[in-house]
Design an enzyme around this catalytic site. Structure first.
Site, short mmCIF file in Angstrom:
data_model
loop_
_atom_site.label_atom_id
_atom_site.label_comp_id
_atom_site.label_asym_id
_atom_site.label_seq_id
_atom_site.Cartn_x
_atom_site.Cartn_y
_atom_site.Cartn_z
N GLY A 247 0.80 -1.12 -0.07
CA GLY A 247 -0.22 0.06 0.12
C GLY A 247 0.91 1.28 0.00
O GLY A 247 1.88 1.17 0.60
N ARG B 298 0.88 -5.18 -5.31
CA ARG B 298 1.39 -6.41 -4.55
C ARG B 298 1.32 -7.77 -5.52
O ARG B 298 0.43 -7.88 -6.12
CB ARG B 298 0.08 -6.67 -3.58
CG ARG B 298 -0.18 -5.26 -2.73
CD ARG B 298 -1.28 -5.60 -1.81
NE ARG B 298 -2.05 -4.63 -1.35
CZ ARG B 298 -1.78 -3.96 0.00
NH1 ARG B 298 -0.57 -4.05 0.48
NH2 ARG B 298 -2.38 -2.80 0.42
N GLY C 144 5.92 -2.35 3.58
CA GLY C 144 5.58 -2.65 4.84
C GLY C 144 6.47 -4.15 5.05
O GLY C 144 6.81 -4.46 4.03
N ASP C 145 5.84 -4.72 6.01
CA ASP C 145 6.47 -5.93 6.63
C ASP C 145 6.30 -7.23 5.42
O ASP C 145 7.17 -7.92 5.10
CB ASP C 145 6.16 -6.56 7.80
CG ASP C 145 4.59 -6.75 7.91
OD1 ASP C 145 3.74 -6.21 7.06
OD2 ASP C 145 4.09 -7.33 8.80
N THR D 214 4.49 2.46 5.42
CA THR D 214 2.97 1.96 5.59
C THR D 214 2.33 3.10 6.44
O THR D 214 3.04 3.61 7.52
CB THR D 214 2.75 0.79 6.00
OG1 THR D 214 1.45 0.44 6.45
CG2 THR D 214 3.73 0.16 6.91
N ASP E 208 0.21 2.03 8.51
CA ASP E 208 -0.22 1.23 9.69
C ASP E 208 0.50 1.35 10.74
O ASP E 208 0.35 0.98 11.82
CB ASP E 208 -0.56 -0.10 9.18
CG ASP E 208 -1.72 -0.23 8.21
OD1 ASP E 208 -2.66 0.53 8.39
OD2 ASP E 208 -1.79 -1.29 7.46
N ASP F 25 2.72 -0.63 11.58
CA ASP F 25 2.81 -1.99 12.40
C ASP F 25 3.90 -2.92 11.82
O ASP F 25 3.93 -4.06 11.91
CB ASP F 25 1.64 -2.76 11.85
CG ASP F 25 1.53 -2.95 10.25
OD1 ASP F 25 2.18 -2.26 9.59
OD2 ASP F 25 0.68 -4.00 9.89
N ARG G 117 -25.02 13.40 19.34
CA ARG G 117 -25.03 12.09 18.80
C ARG G 117 -23.91 11.15 19.00
O ARG G 117 -22.76 11.84 19.42
CB ARG G 117 -24.82 12.16 17.15
CG ARG G 117 -26.29 12.45 16.52
CD ARG G 117 -26.37 12.70 15.14
NE ARG G 117 -27.65 12.67 14.69
CZ ARG G 117 -28.02 13.29 13.44
NH1 ARG G 117 -26.93 13.88 12.72
NH2 ARG G 117 -29.34 13.17 12.97
N ARG H 83 -5.90 -2.80 9.01
CA ARG H 83 -6.41 -4.39 8.81
C ARG H 83 -6.05 -4.97 10.11
O ARG H 83 -6.95 -5.97 10.52
CB ARG H 83 -6.03 -4.92 7.51
CG ARG H 83 -6.68 -5.93 7.19
CD ARG H 83 -6.63 -6.47 5.50
NE ARG H 83 -5.50 -6.01 4.96
CZ ARG H 83 -5.22 -5.79 3.86
NH1 ARG H 83 -6.19 -5.99 2.99
NH2 ARG H 83 -4.03 -5.55 3.17
N GLY I 50 -9.54 13.42 21.26
CA GLY I 50 -10.10 13.23 22.36
C GLY I 50 -11.32 12.38 22.32
O GLY I 50 -12.36 12.89 22.96
N ALA I 51 -11.07 11.42 21.65
CA ALA I 51 -12.58 10.36 21.27
C ALA I 51 -12.58 9.72 22.55
O ALA I 51 -11.90 9.37 23.75
CB ALA I 51 -12.02 9.34 20.34
N GLU I 52 -14.00 9.29 22.94
CA GLU I 52 -14.10 8.52 24.23
C GLU I 52 -13.77 7.16 24.20
O GLU I 52 -13.47 6.72 25.26
CB GLU I 52 -15.66 8.77 24.40
CG GLU I 52 -16.19 10.05 25.20
CD GLU I 52 -16.01 11.42 23.82
OE1 GLU I 52 -15.93 10.87 22.83
OE2 GLU I 52 -16.04 12.60 24.39
N GLN J 251 -7.28 8.53 3.74
CA GLN J 251 -5.79 8.45 4.97
C GLN J 251 -4.59 8.12 4.14
O GLN J 251 -3.68 8.44 4.70
CB GLN J 251 -6.31 7.38 5.91
CG GLN J 251 -7.55 7.83 6.55
CD GLN J 251 -8.11 6.47 7.58
OE1 GLN J 251 -7.87 6.15 8.81
NE2 GLN J 251 -8.97 5.54 6.77
N ARG J 252 -4.72 7.59 3.06
CA ARG J 252 -3.55 7.10 2.42
C ARG J 252 -2.89 8.03 1.41
O ARG J 252 -1.77 8.23 1.13
CB ARG J 252 -3.83 5.83 1.59
CG ARG J 252 -3.61 4.60 2.22
CD ARG J 252 -2.94 3.43 1.84
NE ARG J 252 -3.28 2.94 0.56
CZ ARG J 252 -3.63 1.78 0.33
NH1 ARG J 252 -3.73 0.75 1.17
NH2 ARG J 252 -3.72 1.42 -1.09
#
Ligand code: F6P
Length: 318
Positions: free
Chosen positions: A11, A72, A102-103, A125, A127, A129, A162, A171, A185-187, A251-252
Site C-alpha cells: 500500500g 502487490r 511494509g513487512d 506504511t 499502519d 505495524d 450524537r 487491517r 479526544g475520542a471517548e 487516509q493514504r
C-alpha cells in the site's frame, strides 16, 4: 557498487516520494547511478526500470503517492518470479536494491538478499505495524488527515447530541486508531489487539449519556469490524442517536507532513549509505530519534505492541 535500484511495494503511503528522492540524491552525492523500478516487484520481474536523474526526482518531495507506482505481486511470491527478477537486475547491472514498503514487502526483500542481491528495506506504511522502528513513513500524515476529519465530525456530533462510530484504516493493527483517538479526544477506541465487549461498551455509553455528555466518538480500526456492523451490534446506544462514518482511502493520500518528509529523507539517505558500505538484509528504523538497522525478519517475526500509556489516556481523559 555502481548502480542502485529503488522500488515501492504494498500500500502506498505519504512520504514515499521523499524517500525515493533521498535514495536517488544520496546515490548522486556518492557518484553512483540510481534506477527506479516501476510497480514494485512486478516491475522487477518485467525489467521495467526507469533511470533516475537529479531533475526526475525534483519537485516530488511533498507529493503524496509514489512516482514509481506500487503493487502487490503474486508472481514474486513464487521462486520462478524471484529468479526472473534476479535475472532482470543482473542484466541491468543493478548492484543493490532499496525496498520501500511494509513487512509483507520485506519478505520479498529478504528472499532477494538470500539469493545474493544486497538489499536494504525502508518501512513505508500508514499502519505503523512494523517492528524495529518507532514510526513508519506515512503514519504521521495519516493520523493528521484522519484527525482533521474527526474534528469536523465532533462539531456535528456535538450539535446533535450524537454518537459517531468512525472507522479508520488498520487491517491488523490499531496504531492509527489509537493515535487518532487520543489526538481527537475520542471517548473510545476499538483495536484488533484488544478484546471487545459490546455489553461493556453499551454500559459505558449509558453512563456517558447519564453524565449528560453531549456527544460521543468511537474510533474503530477496520480490522475489528466495519462501522455499520458495530452500529448493528450496539443493542443499546445509551440514549445517543448513532451515526457511522468510514474514512477509507483518503487516509493514504495527500502531501506528507514535515515529520514524514524528514523521516523519509533520513531513512532514504541512511539506507543508501548502508548499502554503499556493504550492509544487506536489514531494515532502517527510527528508534529514539536515531537511525538504526535491524534484521529484515524482525519486521514480521516480532509483534509491535500498542503503547499502554496511550491506551490509558483514552480512558483517563474522556
Ligand atoms: O496501507 C495499509 C492499509 O491501508 C491497511 O490499513 C488496509 O487494510 C490496506 O492497506 C488496504 O489496502 P488495499 O486495499 O490497497 O489492499
Amino acid at each position: 557498487m555502481k548502480r542502485i535500484a529503488v522500488l515501492t511495494s504494498g500500500g502506498d503511503s505519504p512520504g514515499m516520494n521523499a524517500a525515493i528522492r533521498a535514495v536517488a540524491r544520496t546515490c548522486f552525492f556518492n557518484d553512483k547511478e540510481c534506477v527506479g523500478v516501476m510497480r514494485g516487484y512486478e516491475g522487477l520481474i518485467e525489467g521495467d526500470f526507469l533511470p533516475l536523474s537529479r531533475s526526475s526526482v525534483g519537485g516530488i518531495i511533498h507529493r503524496g503517492g509514489t512516482i514509481l507506482k506500487t503493487a502487490r505481486s503474486e508472481r514474486f511470491m513464487k521462486p520462478e518470479g524471484r529468479a526472473e527478477a534476479m535475472a532482470r537486475m543482473r542484466e541491468a547491472g543493478i548492484d543493490g536494491l532499496v525496498v520501500i514498503g511494509g513487512d509483507g514487502s520485506f519478505h520479498g526483500a529478504k528472499a532477494l538478499h538470500d539469493m545474493g542481491m544486497p538489499v536494504i528495506g525502508i518501512p513505508g506504511t500508514i499502519d505503523n505495524d512494523v517492528a524495529g522502528t518507532d514510526e513508519t513513513i506515512g503514519f504521521d500524515t495519516a493520523v493528521n488527515t484522519a484527525l482533521e476529519a474527526v474534528i469536523r465530525l465532533r462539531d456535528t456530533a456535538s450539535s446533535h447530541d450524537r454518537l459517531f462510530i468512525v472507522e479508520v484504516m488498520g487491517r491488523n493493527a490499531g496504531f492509527l486508531a489509537l493515535e487518532i483517538a487520543v489526538a481527537s479526544g475520542a471517548e473510545y477506541v476499538v483495536v484488533p489487539e484488544l478484546p471487545l465487549s459490546i455489553g461493556n461498551l453499551c454500559q459505558r455509553l449509558r453512563l456517558s449519556h447519564e453524565k449528560r455528555k453531549s456527544h460521543t466518538l468511537i474510533i474503530l480500526a477496520e480490522g475489528v469490524m466495519s462501522a455499520s456492523e458495530m452500529r448493528n451490534k450496539l443493542h443499546d446506544t445509551g440514549g445517543y442517536d448513532a451515526r457511522v462514518t468510514v474514512l477509507g482511502y483518503i487516509q493514504r493520500g495527500g502531501s506528507p507532513t514535515s515529520f514524514d518528509v524528514l523521516l523519509a529523507s533520513r531513512m532514504g539517505a541512511y539506507a543508501t549509505e548502508s548499502l554503499l558500505i556493504g550492509k544487506s538484509g536489514y531494515m532502517v528504523g527510527n528508534v529514539n530519534h536515531r537511525m538504526v538497522l535491524s534484521d529484515l525478519e524482525r519486521s514480521w517475526s516480532e509483534h509491535k505492541t500498542l503503547s499502554p500509556e496511550l491506551l490509558g489516556l483514552v480512558d483517563k481523559l474522556n
